[in-house]
Design a protein around this motif. Structure first.
Motif, PDB file in Angstrom:
ATOM      1  N   ASP A  37       0.149  -8.047  -8.067  1.00  0.00           N
ATOM      2  CA  ASP A  37       0.828  -6.692  -8.349  1.00  0.00           C
ATOM      3  C   ASP A  37       0.923  -6.495  -9.693  1.00  0.00           C
ATOM      4  O   ASP A  37       0.924  -5.245 -10.070  1.00  0.00           O
ATOM      5  CB  ASP A  37       1.969  -6.464  -7.702  1.00  0.00           C
ATOM      6  CG  ASP A  37       3.054  -7.746  -7.706  1.00  0.00           C
ATOM      7  OD1 ASP A  37       2.817  -8.671  -8.486  1.00  0.00           O
ATOM      8  OD2 ASP A  37       4.244  -7.699  -7.315  1.00  0.00           O
ATOM      9  N   LYS A  84      -2.664  -4.272 -10.490  1.00  0.00           N
ATOM     10  CA  LYS A  84      -3.494  -3.791  -9.252  1.00  0.00           C
ATOM     11  C   LYS A  84      -4.154  -2.548  -9.384  1.00  0.00           C
ATOM     12  O   LYS A  84      -5.117  -2.241  -8.949  1.00  0.00           O
ATOM     13  CB  LYS A  84      -2.457  -3.938  -7.971  1.00  0.00           C
ATOM     14  CG  LYS A  84      -3.159  -3.213  -6.621  1.00  0.00           C
ATOM     15  CD  LYS A  84      -4.124  -4.106  -6.091  1.00  0.00           C
ATOM     16  CE  LYS A  84      -4.645  -3.874  -4.548  1.00  0.00           C
ATOM     17  NZ  LYS A  84      -4.628  -2.366  -4.486  1.00  0.00           N
ATOM     18  N   ASP A 125      -7.918  -1.043  -8.438  1.00  0.00           N
ATOM     19  CA  ASP A 125      -8.373  -0.028  -7.720  1.00  0.00           C
ATOM     20  C   ASP A 125      -9.064   1.048  -8.422  1.00  0.00           C
ATOM     21  O   ASP A 125     -10.213   1.425  -7.883  1.00  0.00           O
ATOM     22  CB  ASP A 125      -7.035   0.769  -7.288  1.00  0.00           C
ATOM     23  CG  ASP A 125      -6.255  -0.364  -6.310  1.00  0.00           C
ATOM     24  OD1 ASP A 125      -6.715  -0.863  -5.645  1.00  0.00           O
ATOM     25  OD2 ASP A 125      -4.854   0.034  -6.562  1.00  0.00           O
ATOM     26  N   ARG A 169       1.667 -11.618  -5.080  1.00  0.00           N
ATOM     27  CA  ARG A 169       2.912 -10.937  -5.429  1.00  0.00           C
ATOM     28  C   ARG A 169       3.624 -11.778  -6.530  1.00  0.00           C
ATOM     29  O   ARG A 169       4.254 -12.745  -6.224  1.00  0.00           O
ATOM     30  CB  ARG A 169       4.088 -10.732  -4.345  1.00  0.00           C
ATOM     31  CG  ARG A 169       5.087 -10.060  -4.528  1.00  0.00           C
ATOM     32  CD  ARG A 169       5.367  -8.998  -3.547  1.00  0.00           C
ATOM     33  NE  ARG A 169       5.993  -9.512  -2.260  1.00  0.00           N
ATOM     34  CZ  ARG A 169       6.218  -8.922  -1.134  1.00  0.00           C
ATOM     35  NH1 ARG A 169       5.627  -7.797  -0.899  1.00  0.00           N
ATOM     36  NH2 ARG A 169       6.534  -9.681   0.002  1.00  0.00           N
ATOM     37  N   GLU A 216      -0.392   0.284  -4.548  1.00  0.00           N
ATOM     38  CA  GLU A 216      -1.500   1.029  -3.495  1.00  0.00           C
ATOM     39  C   GLU A 216      -2.388   0.065  -2.580  1.00  0.00           C
ATOM     40  O   GLU A 216      -2.545  -0.942  -3.250  1.00  0.00           O
ATOM     41  CB  GLU A 216      -2.313   1.846  -4.269  1.00  0.00           C
ATOM     42  CG  GLU A 216      -3.005   3.131  -3.722  1.00  0.00           C
ATOM     43  CD  GLU A 216      -3.921   3.676  -4.701  1.00  0.00           C
ATOM     44  OE1 GLU A 216      -3.531   4.347  -5.743  1.00  0.00           O
ATOM     45  OE2 GLU A 216      -5.206   3.701  -4.495  1.00  0.00           O
ATOM     46  N   TRP A 217      -2.607   0.556  -1.311  1.00  0.00           N
ATOM     47  CA  TRP A 217      -3.036  -0.412  -0.465  1.00  0.00           C
ATOM     48  C   TRP A 217      -4.424   0.221   0.373  1.00  0.00           C
ATOM     49  O   TRP A 217      -4.095   1.178   0.789  1.00  0.00           O
ATOM     50  CB  TRP A 217      -1.974  -0.901   0.526  1.00  0.00           C
ATOM     51  CG  TRP A 217      -2.105  -2.534   0.885  1.00  0.00           C
ATOM     52  CD1 TRP A 217      -2.625  -2.841   2.153  1.00  0.00           C
ATOM     53  CD2 TRP A 217      -2.073  -3.661   0.063  1.00  0.00           C
ATOM     54  NE1 TRP A 217      -2.865  -4.042   2.165  1.00  0.00           N
ATOM     55  CE2 TRP A 217      -2.410  -4.684   0.902  1.00  0.00           C
ATOM     56  CE3 TRP A 217      -1.591  -3.768  -1.333  1.00  0.00           C
ATOM     57  CZ2 TRP A 217      -2.400  -5.792   0.529  1.00  0.00           C
ATOM     58  CZ3 TRP A 217      -1.503  -5.097  -1.484  1.00  0.00           C
ATOM     59  CH2 TRP A 217      -1.771  -6.212  -0.767  1.00  0.00           C
ATOM     60  N   HIS A 218      -5.334  -0.648   0.265  1.00  0.00           N
ATOM     61  CA  HIS A 218      -6.799  -0.303   1.085  1.00  0.00           C
ATOM     62  C   HIS A 218      -6.798  -1.266   2.121  1.00  0.00           C
ATOM     63  O   HIS A 218      -7.158  -2.547   1.850  1.00  0.00           O
ATOM     64  CB  HIS A 218      -7.916  -0.327   0.049  1.00  0.00           C
ATOM     65  CG  HIS A 218      -7.857   0.692  -1.079  1.00  0.00           C
ATOM     66  ND1 HIS A 218      -8.379   1.975  -1.267  1.00  0.00           N
ATOM     67  CD2 HIS A 218      -7.021   0.585  -2.152  1.00  0.00           C
ATOM     68  CE1 HIS A 218      -8.114   2.564  -2.380  1.00  0.00           C
ATOM     69  NE2 HIS A 218      -7.243   1.822  -2.821  1.00  0.00           N
ATOM     70  N   GLU A 219      -6.177  -0.732   3.370  1.00  0.00           N
ATOM     71  CA  GLU A 219      -6.266  -1.648   4.601  1.00  0.00           C
ATOM     72  C   GLU A 219      -7.379  -2.646   4.674  1.00  0.00           C
ATOM     73  O   GLU A 219      -7.203  -3.707   5.066  1.00  0.00           O
ATOM     74  CB  GLU A 219      -5.654  -0.846   5.699  1.00  0.00           C
ATOM     75  CG  GLU A 219      -4.440  -0.564   5.747  1.00  0.00           C
ATOM     76  CD  GLU A 219      -3.454  -1.642   5.744  1.00  0.00           C
ATOM     77  OE1 GLU A 219      -3.639  -2.888   6.150  1.00  0.00           O
ATOM     78  OE2 GLU A 219      -2.007  -1.404   5.235  1.00  0.00           O
ATOM     79  N   ASP A 277      -7.687  -4.769   1.071  1.00  0.00           N
ATOM     80  CA  ASP A 277      -6.731  -5.576   0.377  1.00  0.00           C
ATOM     81  C   ASP A 277      -6.015  -6.723   1.254  1.00  0.00           C
ATOM     82  O   ASP A 277      -5.569  -6.214   2.380  1.00  0.00           O
ATOM     83  CB  ASP A 277      -5.848  -4.643  -0.469  1.00  0.00           C
ATOM     84  CG  ASP A 277      -6.413  -3.841  -1.136  1.00  0.00           C
ATOM     85  OD1 ASP A 277      -7.676  -3.870  -1.653  1.00  0.00           O
ATOM     86  OD2 ASP A 277      -5.785  -2.917  -1.868  1.00  0.00           O
ATOM     87  N   TRP A 305      -2.703  -9.661   0.956  1.00  0.00           N
ATOM     88  CA  TRP A 305      -1.647 -10.193   0.092  1.00  0.00           C
ATOM     89  C   TRP A 305      -2.019 -11.682   0.082  1.00  0.00           C
ATOM     90  O   TRP A 305      -1.905 -12.356   1.294  1.00  0.00           O
ATOM     91  CB  TRP A 305      -0.251 -10.156   0.691  1.00  0.00           C
ATOM     92  CG  TRP A 305       0.258  -8.957   0.138  1.00  0.00           C
ATOM     93  CD1 TRP A 305       0.713  -7.846   1.203  1.00  0.00           C
ATOM     94  CD2 TRP A 305       0.680  -8.103  -0.924  1.00  0.00           C
ATOM     95  NE1 TRP A 305       1.313  -6.641   0.521  1.00  0.00           N
ATOM     96  CE2 TRP A 305       1.278  -7.041  -0.825  1.00  0.00           C
ATOM     97  CE3 TRP A 305       0.930  -8.952  -2.209  1.00  0.00           C
ATOM     98  CZ2 TRP A 305       1.744  -6.294  -1.797  1.00  0.00           C
ATOM     99  CZ3 TRP A 305       1.347  -8.260  -3.056  1.00  0.00           C
ATOM    100  CH2 TRP A 305       1.900  -6.820  -3.074  1.00  0.00           C
TER     101      TRP A 305
END
Ligand code: ATP
Ligand code: MG
Length: 652
Positions: free
Chosen positions: A190, A202, A206, A224, A232-235, A238, A240
């Protein structure tokens, strides 16, 4: 025939420092190593390769049948991560601390070799689950945290070459490196902590992944670190790190890879132009970094605490934070932040806290500390230190002496180590228990390394002469090619002098035959028929008590071909009084002779540097010659150039 003048030899440095008797008596490497290597160079390296634990022992040392493409230990097999981690645990050293991690906000983690084995195994299992197989490239864009080392070792463990991209680089720089290496997975965070604040990483990933050429990235694994909200998250892409890695089994059986299996790609700093993707392979690289770390730092793994302050994103971090020290079972410090956060004594506080014995840093940092003042390190107990190292640029004799005195308490040898991303490991350096040290000189090629200084015709210069640094025999950690561009590999390094590797650096040999690095060949100045090195003029300026740092370039001049133009940063309390520039010009003329007297001297607040801390003279030359600036993609801070341009006479 136009014969160009040889590089002048102007600087005379008379100070000498002998190794401390006690260190010399217990030194890992003594003078006999030079003899052994001299008598049987390949035999010497075959012996060093036995530092490693092989799955299949090599029977062959060097295959140079198709120069400049070398193969070292080609029929051997091993696993790099096993060598850096598991074998120490198997030897009963699982409880030894591998990493003392110091986060910038002051959080700490102590990671033993047993911990590291578990974490690397889990990360290797996770990458495998994500479909990464041997040969796939993985980009790593992380701050200086333990996961960075874990990620690199996990890649090595499964044979997936990594391409570490410095966390301070922009989305653009990241995108071109992802594209060039054709990476399939990116490992990032992050953010990281920088000067007291979380700094996001991050978003750059992106953005990079919207660029054409990066479509083949399948997954982004996100550590993290800062806990910043709103990542921002790209299912579909991305994941964790803690969700994927932490649930993995803590066992992973390492597979052996061929000695020449690609280990990593790393881009050069870009000091002289567009960065090159340097390819390093497995066993030769590991042999040389392990040997040089043992020899140059005299590492006693059971008692030393090693600290290399470089970023893992540079080759120094690869070779002397990750692979060399861990292959040797060392205990080391990993620090996330900058030297002046939250105060200018932070590094010295860390040395005191962990009892650091071996410190490896860069001239740019040493000169910054000189500028901040002697009283800062004086507040800390630095008596644990026993060897100090320098890398990245020529170290000015004055900075060398300051380092030894104010940091090393006049006890510690200083080893000035010359090498490059391309060489993979240290090539020219004093040995702390052997060499009578000369401030400012890297001195002698290490045992097993063949380096010399040649003239335009490729003939070795006599002692006292100057010219180009070349490496005359292949070495184990040498680059194997420029990624995807064998032709550029050949033309950049192997075409200038028949059969030798052209390093791109100017150098001289003194009367004792010791090597002095004199800066980039591209930077050498031609003044009234004399070739003058930027380094020597800079060192003369830094030797003046009012100057902390200097950068010198040759600017086109109608009378003298080029004129010496110097940009100087003054020491802490010094102000730009009238007569100062004249005083400095006279000082240089006195030190080096009238030929080296700068035509112009410009006091400035900052100098343009690469992200790895090296002065970018080519940009100063652009300024001095009123040209548009060249490639600035690896420059730390472009506003520095505006400030400098504003100071030039004629600028409004
Ligand atoms: P690029 O090749 O893209 O211009 P770069 O050469 O700055 O970038 P690196 O591989 O990080 O990239 O730096 C190697 C260079 O750093 C050497 O060629 C040399 O100029 C300089 N250098 C490193 N260590 C020393 C040293 N001890 N003394 C003098 N110069 C050094
Ligand atoms: Mg270079």
């Amino acid at each position: 025939m136009n014969e160009s003048p040889s590089l002048a030899n102007l600087l005379k440095e008379e100070r000498r420092f002998t190794p401390p008797a006690e260190l010399a008596a217990r030194a890992n490497v003594t003078a006999t190593a030079y003899e052994q290597a001299e008598n049987d160079r390949l035999g010497f390296w075959a012996t060093q390769a036995r530092r490693l634990t092989w799955g299949t022992e090599p029977t062959e040392t060097l295959d140079w049948s198709n120069p400049p493409f070398a193969k070292w230990f080609a029929d051997g097999k091993l696993n790099v991560a096993y060598n850096c981690v598991d074998r120490h645990v198997e030897a009963g050293l699982g409880d030894r601390v591998a990493i003392h991690f110091e986060g910038e906000p002051g959080d700490t983690r102590t990671i033993t070799y047993a911990d590291l084995q578990r974490e690397v195994s889990q990360a290797a299992n996770a990458l495998t689950e994500l479909g990464v197989t041997a040969g796939d490239r993985v980009a790593i864009y992380l701050p200086m945290i333990p996961e960075t080392i874990v990620a690199m070792l996990a890649c090595a463990r499964i044979g997936a070459p990594h391409s570490v991209v410095f966390g301070g680089f922009s989305a653009d720089a990241l995108a071109t490196r992802i594209e060039d290496a054709d990476a399939r997975v990116v490992i990032t965070a992050d953010g990281g902590f920088r000067k007291g604040n979380p700094s996001a990483l991050k978003p750059a990933v992106d953005e990079a992944l919207t660029r054409p050429g990066t479509e083949r990235v399948r997954h982004v694994l996100v550590v993290r670190r800062t806990g910043q909200p709103d990542v921002e998250w790209h299912e579909e892409r991305d994941l964790w790190w803690h969700e994927v890695v932490d649930r993995q089994p803590e066992q992973h059986t390492p597979q052996d890879f061929d000695a020449e299996h690609p280990l990593f790609i790393l881009y050069t700093s870009g000091t002289t132009g567009k960065p090159k993707g340097i390819l390093h392979t497995t066993a030769g690289y590991l042999t040389q970094v392990a040997y040089t770390h043992h020899a140059v730092f005299d590492l006693k793994p059971e008692s030393d605490v090693f600290w290399c302050t470089a970023d893992v994103g540079w080759v120094t971090g690869h070779s002397y934070i990750v692979y060399g020290p861990l292959a040797n079972g060392a205990t080391e410090v990993l620090y996330e932040g900058t030297p002046d956060s939250p105060h200018k004594g932070r590094w010295w506080e860390i040395v005191e806290k962990y009892g650091v014995t071996l410190l490896y840093t860069a001239p740019t940092a040493i000169r910054a500390c000189m500028k901040w003042g002697d009283e800062i390190p004086a507040k800390f107990d630095l008596t644990s230190l026993r060897i100090l190292g320098s890398v990245g640029e020529p170290i000015n004799p004055e900075a060398w002496v300051w380092y030894r005195h104010h940091i090393g308490g006049d006890r510690t040898p200083v080893v000035d180590t010359w090498w490059q991303t391309e060489t993979g490991g240290i090539m020219i350096s004093p040995l702390p228990g052997v060499t009578n040290a000369k401030p400012g000189s890297a001195q002698v090629p290490l045992p097993g390394i063949s380096a010399t200084v040649v003239d335009d015709e490729g003939q070795a210069v006599p002692d006292g002469g100057g010219g180009y640094l070349v490496l005359t025999d292949p070495w184990p950690a040498m680059l194997r090619t420029i990624w995807g561009d064998d032709e550029r590999f050949r033309s950049t390094y192997w075409s200038r002098f028949e059969g030798s590797y052209f390093a791109g650096d100017g150098a001289k040999k003194d009367e004792d035959g010791d090597v002095w690095l004199l800066g980039r060949v591209d930077d050498v100045m031609l003044v009234s028929g004399h070739n003058i090195s930027t380094t020597e003029v800079e060192s003369a300026l830094v030797a003046h008590p009012k100057v902390a740092e200097a950068a010198v370039v040759g600017a086109t001049d109608p009378e003298t071909t080029q004129a010496i133009c110097a940009f100087v940063i003054l020491r802490g309390a010094v102000t730009e009084a009238e007569g100062l520039t004249e005083e400095l010009r006279t000082h240089v003329a006195k030190q080096l002779g009238p030929i080296a007297k700068p035509k112009r001297i410009l006091p400035v607040a900052e100098l343009p540097k690469t992200r790895s801390g090296k002065i970018m003279r080519r940009l100063l030359r652009d300024v001095a010659e009123n040209r548009a600036l060249g490639d600035v993609s690896t420059l730390t801070d472009t506003s520095v150039m505006d400030l400098i341009q504003a100071k030039l006479p004629g600028a409004d």
